[in-house]
Every structure is written in structure tokens, then in C-alpha cells.
Design a protein around this motif. Structure first.
Motif, PDB file in Angstrom:
ATOM      1  N   SER A 114       0.835  -1.209   0.000  1.00  0.00           N
ATOM      2  CA  SER A 114       0.000   0.000   0.000  1.00  0.00           C
ATOM      3  C   SER A 114       0.868   1.256   0.000  1.00  0.00           C
ATOM      4  O   SER A 114       0.530   2.261  -0.631  1.00  0.00           O
ATOM      5  CB  SER A 114      -0.964  -0.004   1.186  1.00  0.00           C
ATOM      6  OG  SER A 114      -0.247   0.018   2.394  1.00  0.00           O
ATOM      7  N   SER A 118       0.873   3.798  -3.155  1.00  0.00           N
ATOM      8  CA  SER A 118       0.455   5.190  -2.946  1.00  0.00           C
ATOM      9  C   SER A 118       1.432   6.134  -3.647  1.00  0.00           C
ATOM     10  O   SER A 118       1.029   7.136  -4.226  1.00  0.00           O
ATOM     11  CB  SER A 118       0.312   5.531  -1.460  1.00  0.00           C
ATOM     12  OG  SER A 118       1.556   5.753  -0.864  1.00  0.00           O
ATOM     13  N   ASP A 122      -0.255   8.245  -6.459  1.00  0.00           N
ATOM     14  CA  ASP A 122      -0.720   9.553  -5.966  1.00  0.00           C
ATOM     15  C   ASP A 122       0.351  10.629  -5.860  1.00  0.00           C
ATOM     16  O   ASP A 122       0.075  11.711  -5.355  1.00  0.00           O
ATOM     17  CB  ASP A 122      -1.385   9.381  -4.588  1.00  0.00           C
ATOM     18  CG  ASP A 122      -2.578   8.444  -4.654  1.00  0.00           C
ATOM     19  OD1 ASP A 122      -3.244   8.418  -5.698  1.00  0.00           O
ATOM     20  OD2 ASP A 122      -2.827   7.722  -3.670  1.00  0.00           O
ATOM     21  N   SER A 354       2.553   7.785   1.475  1.00  0.00           N
ATOM     22  CA  SER A 354       1.483   8.795   1.476  1.00  0.00           C
ATOM     23  C   SER A 354       1.971  10.111   2.068  1.00  0.00           C
ATOM     24  O   SER A 354       1.534  11.182   1.663  1.00  0.00           O
ATOM     25  CB  SER A 354       0.295   8.315   2.315  1.00  0.00           C
ATOM     26  OG  SER A 354      -0.278   7.194   1.730  1.00  0.00           O
TER      27      SER A 354
END
Ligand SMILES: *[C@@H]1O[C@H](CO)[C@@H](O)[C@H](O)[C@H]1NC(C)=O
Ligand SMILES: *[C@@H]1O[C@H](CO)[C@@H](O)[C@H](O)[C@H]1NC(C)=O
Ligand SMILES: *[C@@H]1O[C@H](CO)[C@@H](O)[C@H](O)[C@H]1NC(C)=O
Ligand SMILES: *[C@@H]1O[C@H](CO)[C@@H](O)[C@H](O)[C@H]1NC(C)=O
Ligand SMILES: *[C@@H]1O[C@H](CO)[C@@H](O)[C@H](O)[C@H]1NC(C)=O
Ligand SMILES: *[C@@H]1O[C@H](CO)[C@@H](O)[C@H](O)[C@H]1NC(C)=O
Length: 678
Positions: A114, A118, A122, A354
Motif C-alpha cells: 500500500s 500510494s 498519488d 502517502s
């Protein structure tokens, strides 16, 4: 700024001539660099690099850059050629990340699917990332990092890969400014520092020291202490194990959830838990899942690799002790914003890219804000880096060189920074900041609230532009006193505030008419959010002044405190202004208490990567953000036929009902107005 040159040689320059000339005219959003020499030169001296000025007389100038200083040029060999950063050459931001596998945090950040996805999904389009390694293994680290991200990008957009640059040269050999800043900005905790477990046993000459990753910050309440714990094997931890009482349980991963293991060990009175990864597996971010998260556990836990000597000693019944330490490390991240200023990247509360994305989103926000601030306006400076502290806060009386009637737009350009240039000097806690204005002591408008913000947890980068045009009528004099304050016990903040007056189109029903707010009527304020909360509000009757073209409801509402439902900070409250008994104008704080409610608002200027739980959604606010006024055009809900022909009443609900906490009720801070435009 950053250009990628196709050049496969790993040759690089030991001496880089850096032009760090900073003209006074150059507009930089933050403090200007202290490097005022015309030129500075990096010189290699036996593996250490010193910063030399061509002007010996200015040697007393602080030698190393601080956050906010302009970044100098940079060239770094990469797997694909060379990465070149040239100040001013390219739009966009740059993040530099120094990897070391000595950090369990970074190992997890680089292993978790994850986290990796990310980054590839993103990372803002304007951002480039330069990856370097702190260790001798830089070549294999660079290949591995690239491989991890290529794999993560396999099923998504591959364009991002062209913005990721991997250097095979270890930081200690780079010969540019990266190592000095990484070491100079060193820090501890969360995304930096090396968290370790230290094992001792009678048969060993030396302690065995391995990296660890503590369980996610908000899940377990327990913290490791300085003491020496005994280590006891508890199998896979999926059942209670009375033998671990008072000791640290040594538990394998798998067969049940991390939560189950820690809960079992807590029930067995263990002092803490070490979960070891099965051979070949990476260290994971131990967290609770779904309903597990509603149960609070009170012992610390960390994940480590399976250390054979520890496992063997336990198997042979030898006493093993364990203690916990954090060894300082260089910083693992440096940011360069779109204006070319160096920036700290804040805290990463858990191992995920993130946090890189959030900081990069903020760089985008800030560049955009900077553009907005170039638009024409009459600017009145109220505070210019003034300390806000104690009962008084920050106070200034300024002349408004207006005809304020000539303007219909008022924006507050506010920033909150810290006593020195590092985030470490910032106040730790999040508090409400309010701005009050008084232009005439006899006026009913004297000392009404003009703006509201919430301070960030220990980060000094916040700057926000808030449109408070409807409150222009509060400025009912030529000399106005502005008071900006937070709770008197907060550590000091350094505030700057500019008023920006301009004339612009209202985005109203009529498109291009330039409406002016000419009168406001103060309505309700908040209070203790308990069963009596709504009893204090009575309907208010009002008339519509002649020549009114539009009426607006304007309010600034925030929920604070924590009763047994988490109200008002972390519960979903709704706020209703009922007009003429039928029009139910409703504001609902529906992201309050969500895991990422405020992280979603970094794009609007919420300060990212704060040193606290800034990520969660809250009751009408976020840490490190202005409180947005809530505005509703209610013109069509009104009856303009006569005197006092309209009514308004406010009420606030939790879960659609009157609040009714049994303990520690929260409170609502509210200012609300009717605004009349002509
Ligand atoms: C990082 O360290 C762990 C444990 O020591 C090891 O299993 C893993 O292969 C290492 N990863 C890299 C990229 O070196
Ligand atoms: C382990 O800890 C106990 C209690 O603190 C102590 O008596 C013992 O000497 C320690 N043994 C080792 C090998 O550290
Ligand atoms: C626990 O998990 C391991 C690895 O997945 C598996 O080999 C083993 O059989 C499991 N043990 C039990 C008791 O389920
Ligand atoms: C844990 O400690 C409590 C309080 O001292 C005690 O009542 C309980 O029996 C202990 N449980 C175990 C499994 O040792
Ligand atoms: C007002 O809006 C019109 C139409 O959108 C535009 O042409 C004009 O430039 C705007 N004026 C100002 C002052 O913003
Ligand atoms: C207004 O709306 C809220 C939520 O939709 C509702 O709970 C409340 O009863 C309504 N009040 C009135 C007077 O219509």
C-alpha cells in the motif's frame, strides 16, 4: 529546476560551483537565505566537505542551510544518467529521500504494497523524487528501490517512473550539499532515528542489536521504557501464555492477527510484545483492523526480524533480556518547494509514502497560494512576524487607507511560524486562534470575530488565504485594532497577517453584479454541547433593509472537546439555521472522526505531516488550517414585505438529536451573521 540528462557514466563532480546569490528583489515566500555571499564553493577535503566563501570576511555567516533557504544547484549520478537540479529551471517540487535498511520503519515503507502503490499512484504530477542510500550497499539499494517501484507501477500509470531518480552513489560519497543537510537536520522519532531492540544473554560476549518497528502510533497505548525486560517465548501468541507475566513476549507472526497476539499477551500480563517476521518476510506495520480498533490495549509492541541467536538461546532455556533504544540518524527526507526553498518534510506517523505525497500536495497548494497572492489587491499589513503569546496575544492598530466602500472583497492572508526555522521549535499542541477587530469602541461590531484558524502540531509552514468579504462591515472606522490570540498557555507562535482588499465580481445569481455587503447582524454563538445546548437559542426576528439585493447566512462553527461520543471534536454534529420555520439550512461535519478526513484537505492548505494526529477528520476544522466560513444565499427564503417579517433560529444536533452526554460535554465555538448586500 530538475533536468534529467542522458549520460550513463557515473563520473561526477567533486567540486560544484554553486551560485547562491540571492537578490533582495527576488521574491521568496519564506525567509530569504542567509547565504548572501556572491558565490560559494563546495570543496572536497578528505571525505569531508566544507562550505567556503570567496569572501573571508563573511565567514561568520551561518554556514549550513536552514528550512526556507533557497536550495543550491545539484548534480547526482543516477542509474539512468545524471539528475541535475538547477534553481529556477523547471517548475515543480523535489523530494530527496535517503534510504537505509538499518531502519525498520524504512524497510517497511519500502516493502508494504500500500505504501509503494500510494507513491506510484498519488505522487503529484509536479513532483520529482531523488532516491539515495546512506549505506555501502547503495548500488544494490538503488536497484532494489527502482525494482520495488517498477513492480508497484506495473498495473498503474508508468509516467510516474520518469519522475523518480535512483542514485547508486552512497550519501557519504555524494560530495554535494545533500549529506550536510541530512546530517545537520538530523532528527529522532517516526520517520527518522533508528529504533532498535537490544538483546543480552549470559552466554554472549556482545549484545545483539536489531532494528524494530513499533506498532502504529494510535493503536497501542503502551510505550517502551528504559528498563531491561526478560524475553519469554510465547509461540505464535494466538493463545494466552501465563509464563510471560512481567516479561516481553517473543511471538511469531501469522496464524492470528497482530491485535489477537497483543491482546493475548496483555491478558497474560506481559510487559510488551515482540513479534518476529517469519524468515524472508519484511517487517510489517502492526495495526488493528476494523472492530479490533475499538478495544484499547495498554502494552507496547514492536515487530523485528527473527534473530537466530535469540531464538536459539530461548530454545536452550538460556535467560535473554531485552531493552529498547532509539539511535539518532541523519534525516531521511529533504523537500524543495516550487519556489526553490528547502523544506522539512515533517513527521511520518506510519511507514507509508502517502506522507511524501501529502507534503508534495502542500508544495502544490503553496505554489498556487503564491500565485494568488500576486493578484492585484490593496494590501494592509497588520502583523509582520509578531509573537503571539499569553493573555494578550498579538495586537496591532492600523490605519485602513480606504474608502472601504470601494472594495467588496476582503481576504485574510495569515501565517503561523515558529520561534526558529525548524519545526522542532514550534508549539506542540493544536489550539484555536481567533482574530478580533474593533474600529470604534462604541460600535456594536467592536471585537467581533473576523477570522479563525487552528494551529498545527509542531509545524511552522502554515499560510492561508481566507475570504471573509461578508464581514467587511465590521471594519466601520479608519483606525482599527486587531487582536489575534490563542489560549494563554500555548507556546508562542509567530504570526503574520495581511488584509487584502479588492474589488471583484460576486459569484451570485446575477453573474457580473458587484454587490457590496453593507450591514451585518450578529446572530448566535456556541456553548457547552450538552442537553441544554439548544435551550439557549431563541428565534430572532429581522427585517430586510431597503435596497438590499442579497442576504447571506455566514457562520464559522467548530466543535471541540470529547464526551463519551467524542463530541464535539470527533463526532458528527449538524448545525441548522431555520429560516421562517421552513427553510432548514444545514451544515453537517460528516468527516469528523474519519481516519483521513483532514489528510484529504492538504490540497486546501491543511498543514501535512504534523507531529500529532492531524490526519483525522474533525468537527468543522483541521489542525493547521483556517476554518472556512460557511455561506448560504438565503435571499429566496425571505419575506421582504414588512417590519420583522422574518425569523431565524439556530440549533445544533448530534446524531440528529439534542446532545445528551453523561460526562465531560464538549463545546461549540460559533460566530454567525446575517449579511445584507446592495
Ligand atoms: C533489509 O534487511 C532485512 C533484514 O535484515 C533483509 O531481510 C532484507 O533483504 C534487506 N533488504 C535490502 C533491500 O537490503
Ligand atoms: C537480565 O536482567 C536481570 C534482571 O534485571 C539481571 O539480573 C540479569 O543480570 C540480566 N542478564 C543479562 C544477561 O543481561
Ligand atoms: C501457523 O502458520 C504457519 C505459516 O502460515 C503454518 O505453517 C502453520 O501450520 C500454522 N499453525 C497453526 C497451528 O495453524
Ligand atoms: C494478571 O494480573 C492480574 C492483576 O495482578 C491478576 O489478577 C491476574 O491473575 C494476572 N493474570 C495472569 C494470566 O497472570
Ligand atoms: C467580472 O466578471 C466578468 C465576467 O465574468 C469579467 O469579464 C470581469 O473581468 C470581472 N471583473 C472583475 C473585476 O473581476
Ligand atoms: C432540519 O434538518 C435536520 C437534519 O436533516 C433534522 O434533523 C431537523 O429535524 C430539521 N429541522 C426542522 C425544523 O425541519
Amino acid at each position: 529546476m530538475a533536468l534529467l540528462r542522458s549520460k550513463s557514466s557515473l563520473l561526477w563532480f567533486l567540486i560544484v560551483v554553486v551560485t547562491a546569490h540571492v537578490s533582495e528583489a527576488a521574491e521568496t515566500p519564506k525567509q530569504k537565505t542567509t547565504l548572501s555571499q556572491d558565490e560559494v564553493v563546495w570543496v572536497s577535503e578528505d571525505d569531508s566537505f566544507s562550505f567556503r566563501s570567496k569572501k573571508p570576511s563573511s565567514m561568520n555567516v551561518a554556514a549550513l542551510p536552514e528550512p526556507g533557504d533557497l536550495a543550491a544547484a545539484l548534480r547526482v549520478p543516477t542509474l539512468d544518467g545524471e539528475f541535475i537540479y538547477q534553481p529556477g529551471a523547471v517548475k515543480g517540487s523535489l523530494v530527496i529521500h535517503a534510504f537505509t535498511n538499518k531502519s525498520g520503519f524504512l524497510e517497511c515503507m519500502w516493502s508494504s504494497e500500500s505504501s509503494l502503490s500510494s507513491l506510484v499512484q498519488d505522487l503529484p504530477d509536479s513532483t520529482q523524487v531523488l532516491f539515495v542510500s546512506l549505506d555501502d550497499s547503495a548500488v544494490s539499494d538503488a536497484l532494489w528501490m527502482r525494482g520495488q517501484l517498477q513492480r508497484a507501477a506495473m498495473h498503474s500509470k508508468k509516467e510516474v517512473l520518469s519522475r523518480l531518480h535512483f542514485s547508486p552513489v552512497p550519501v557519504f560519497s555524494l560530495g554535494n550539499w545533500i549529506p550536510s543537510i541530512l546530517y545537520y537536520w538530523s532528527c529522532m522519532g517516526h520517520n527518522c532515528g533508528l529504533s532498535q531492540a537490544v538483546f543480552t544473554s549470559e552466554g554472549w560476549k556482545m549484545p545483539v542489536i536489531i532494528k524494530r518497528l513499533d506498532a502504529r502510533y494510535d493503536w497501542l497505548m503502551g510505550r517502551w521504557t528504559q528498563k531491561l525486560y526478560q524475553l519469554i517465548d510465547a509461540g505464535n501468541g494466538c493463545d494466552p501464555s501465563p509464563s510471560v507475566a512481567g516479561a516481553v513476549a517473543w511471538v511469531s507472526e501469522g496464524n492470528c492477527s497482530f491485535f489477537t497476539k497483543v491482546q493475548n499477551m496483555a491478558k497474560s500480563n506481559a510487559s510488551g510484545v515482540l513479534v518476529y517476521a517469519l524468515p524472508g518476510n519484511p517487517i510489517q506495520d502492526m495495526n488493528c483492523v476494523r472492530e479490533e480498533c475499538y478495544t484499547q490495549l495498554n502494552i507496547p509492541a514492536a515487530m523485528v526480524h527473527l534473530e537466530p541467536s535469540v531464538a536459539q538461546a530461548l530454545r536452550f532455556g538460556q535467560l535473554v533480556n531485552v531493552s529498547f533504544q532509539i539511535t539518532p540518524s541523519p534525516s531521511f527526507f529533504i523537500g524543495i518547494d516550487q519556489q526553490g526553498a528547502l523544506a522539512e518534510m515533517g513527521w511520518f506517523l506510519y511507514p507509508s509514502f502517502s506522507f511524501v505525497n501529502w507534503q508534495a500536495q502542500w508544495f502544490d497548494f503553496y505554489a498556487d497560494l503564491w500565485t494568488k497572492l500576486q493578484s492585484p489587491a490593496k494590501v494592509v499589513s497588520v502583523f509582520d512576524k509578531v509573537q503571539m503569546h499569553g493573555d494578550k496575544g498579538a495586537v496591532a492598530t492600523v490605519d485602513l487607507p480606504l474608502g472601504s466602500a470601494d472594495f467588496n472583497t476582503l481576504e485574510l492572508d495569515a501565517s503561523l511560524s515558529c520561534p526558529d526555522r525548524r519545526d522542532g521549535s514550534c508549539a506542540q499542541w493544536d489550539h484555536t486562534v481567533q482574530l478580533f477587530v474593533c474600529c470604534d469602541h462604541l460600535s456594536p461590531y467592536c471585537n467581533m470575530e473576523l477570522g479563525r484558524w487552528i494551529t498545527a502540531f509542531r509545524r511552522g509552514i502554515g499560510r492561508w488565504l481566507t475570504d471573509v468579504s461578508p464581514l467587511l462591515p465590521l471594519l466601520d472606522g479608519n483606525k482599527c485594532t486587531f487582536t489575534m490570540k490563542t489560549v494563554p498557555w500555548a507556546m508562542p507562535w509567530i504570526v503574520s497577517l495581511n488584509l487584502r482588499f479588492s474589488l471583484s465580481n460576486q459569484t451570485g445569481n446575477h453573474g457580473v453584479d458587484k454587490l457590496h455587503p453593507f450591514r451585518v447582524t450578529s446572530l448566535y454563538s456556541g456553548g457547552t454541547f450538552d442537553k441544554n445546548y439548544n435551550k439557549q437559542y431563541q428565534p430572532i426576528k429581522f427585517s430586510i433593509p431597503a435596497s438590499t439585493k442579497k442576504v447571506e447566512l455566514y457562520s464559522v462553527i467548530t466543535g471541540h472537546g470529547s464526551d463519551e461520543y467524542g463530541c464535539g471534536e470527533f463526532c458528527v454534529t449538524s448545525h441548522h439555521f431555520l429560516i421562517n420555520s421552513v427553510h432548514n439550512n444545514t451544515l453537517t461535519f460528516d468527516t469528523a472522526g474519519t481516519a483521513l478526513g483532514c489528510a484529504m484537505r492538504v490540497k486546501e492548505g491543511a498543514v501535512p505531516n504534523e507531529h500529532g494526529t492531524w490526519l483525522y477528520g474533525r468537527g468543522g476544522w483541521c489542525d493547521g488550517l483556517q476554518v472556512n466560513p460557511w455561506r448560504v444565499d438565503i435571499t429566496k427564503q425571505l419575506d421582504s414585505s414588512g417590519f420583522d417579517s422574518n425569523t431565524v433560529v439556530y440549533f445544533g444536533l448530534f446524531d440528529g438529536k439534542d446532545p445528551n452526554p453523561s460526562q465531560q460535554p464538549g463545546n461549540i465555538i460559533m460566530s454567525s451573521f446575517l449579511v445584507f448586500y446592495k
